[in-house]
Design a protein around this motif. Sequence first.
Motif, PDB file in Angstrom:
ATOM      1  N   HIS A  72       0.840  -1.207   0.000  1.00 28.53           N
ATOM      2  CA  HIS A  72       0.000   0.000   0.000  1.00 28.53           C
ATOM      3  C   HIS A  72       0.868   1.248   0.000  1.00 28.53           C
ATOM      4  N   ALA A  75       2.678   1.583  -3.282  1.00 29.81           N
ATOM      5  CA  ALA A  75       1.763   2.019  -4.350  1.00 29.81           C
ATOM      6  C   ALA A  75       1.582   3.535  -4.285  1.00 29.81           C
ATOM      7  N   LYS A  76       1.458   4.074  -3.067  1.00 29.75           N
ATOM      8  CA  LYS A  76       1.292   5.530  -2.931  1.00 29.75           C
ATOM      9  C   LYS A  76       2.516   6.257  -3.464  1.00 29.75           C
ATOM     10  N   GLY A  78       4.239   5.249  -5.914  1.00 25.88           N
ATOM     11  CA  GLY A  78       4.301   5.084  -7.370  1.00 25.88           C
ATOM     12  C   GLY A  78       5.008   3.831  -7.862  1.00 25.88           C
ATOM     13  N   GLU A  81       3.558   1.857 -10.900  1.00 26.26           N
ATOM     14  CA  GLU A  81       3.418   2.546 -12.193  1.00 26.26           C
ATOM     15  C   GLU A  81       4.466   2.016 -13.170  1.00 26.26           C
ATOM     16  N   ASP A  92      -7.328  -3.651  -4.240  1.00 23.72           N
ATOM     17  CA  ASP A  92      -7.505  -2.439  -3.415  1.00 23.72           C
ATOM     18  C   ASP A  92      -6.237  -1.636  -3.174  1.00 23.72           C
ATOM     19  N   PRO A  94      -3.968   1.552  -3.209  1.00 21.19           N
ATOM     20  CA  PRO A  94      -4.277   2.979  -3.356  1.00 21.19           C
ATOM     21  C   PRO A  94      -3.606   3.581  -4.602  1.00 21.19           C
ATOM     22  N   SER A  95      -4.165   4.694  -5.070  1.00 24.82           N
ATOM     23  CA  SER A  95      -3.559   5.371  -6.236  1.00 24.82           C
ATOM     24  C   SER A  95      -2.281   6.067  -5.804  1.00 24.82           C
ATOM     25  N   PRO A  96      -1.359   6.256  -6.748  1.00 26.25           N
ATOM     26  CA  PRO A  96      -0.122   6.946  -6.394  1.00 26.25           C
ATOM     27  C   PRO A  96      -0.380   8.395  -5.983  1.00 26.25           C
ATOM     28  N   SER A 100       2.557  11.307 -12.417  1.00 22.56           N
ATOM     29  CA  SER A 100       2.957  10.116 -13.176  1.00 22.56           C
ATOM     30  C   SER A 100       4.260  10.358 -13.927  1.00 22.56           C
TER      31      SER A 100
END
Length: 261
Positions: A72, A75-76, A78, A81, A92, A94-96, A100
Amino acid sequence: MASSAISSRDSGNSSQISLKSVREALIRLEDSIVFSLIERARHPYNAPAYDRLYLKSSGSSLAELFVKEAEHLHAKAGRYENPEEVPFFPEDLPSPLVPSYNYPQVLHPAGASVNITKTIWNMYFNELLPLFTAEGDDGNYASTLASDLVCLQAISRRIHYGKFVAEVKFRDAPLDYSSAINNKDKDALMRMLTFERVEEMVKRRVEKKAMIFGQEVTIEDKEDDNVDCKVNPSVVSRLYGDWIIPLTKLVEVDYLLRRLE
Ligand SMILES: C=C(O[C@@H]1C=C(C(=O)O)C=C[C@H]1O)C(=O)O
């Protein structure tokens, strides 16, 4: 030597990826894998970290919780990516939080989703870990699991690099590969992408790296050739021969089967 064949800032045009540059990235990853195993071997096996009954209420092992929560955070920042990185728990995430970065798009979109992390997870915890850790429990589960995470990430990155290897091989001989792909002929694909001489060199080199990186370094010259290594070099050779190389080839075949979708 760069650790990636494709994602460094100045790599520019993605079409410049070659079998040589991909193999160089795989060689650099050998160092990461051997060092990560040496770090993990500082601690004994530490069974409670992997036992679902240890954390009574959660229903998960501390290892599962540790890797999920770490992913998690990564992922935050990045991490996923980058097409070279594959999470063990993709659900589930989380978004970065970071803007980008324009990673070169080398892979075919359908093939990019190949993910064999479950197989890697089971191999690492059930088969490999008992082979290179001492029996026992020193209570240091957090640092043990931090080392496991680094091992898992390095091994998984190496194995999933098979996607890039397969893409390069496809681009080098699209007609030959297309016919095997259209016939869904896994055996033919496996034969075409296998280079036994390269595999033998890889196994011998990683064994030697484990011997050299795992030595106790002293300032006196050693007379004794029977040096104790922090991780048994034959276990590292077996890790490659029995698991990493066959799984890399499995990723290559899975990728190629989706290459024309
Ligand atoms: C990764 C490659 O594909 C296959 C897998 C290898 C490996 O995992 O080390 C080595 C040679 C090939 O049989 C490659 O050709 O470099």
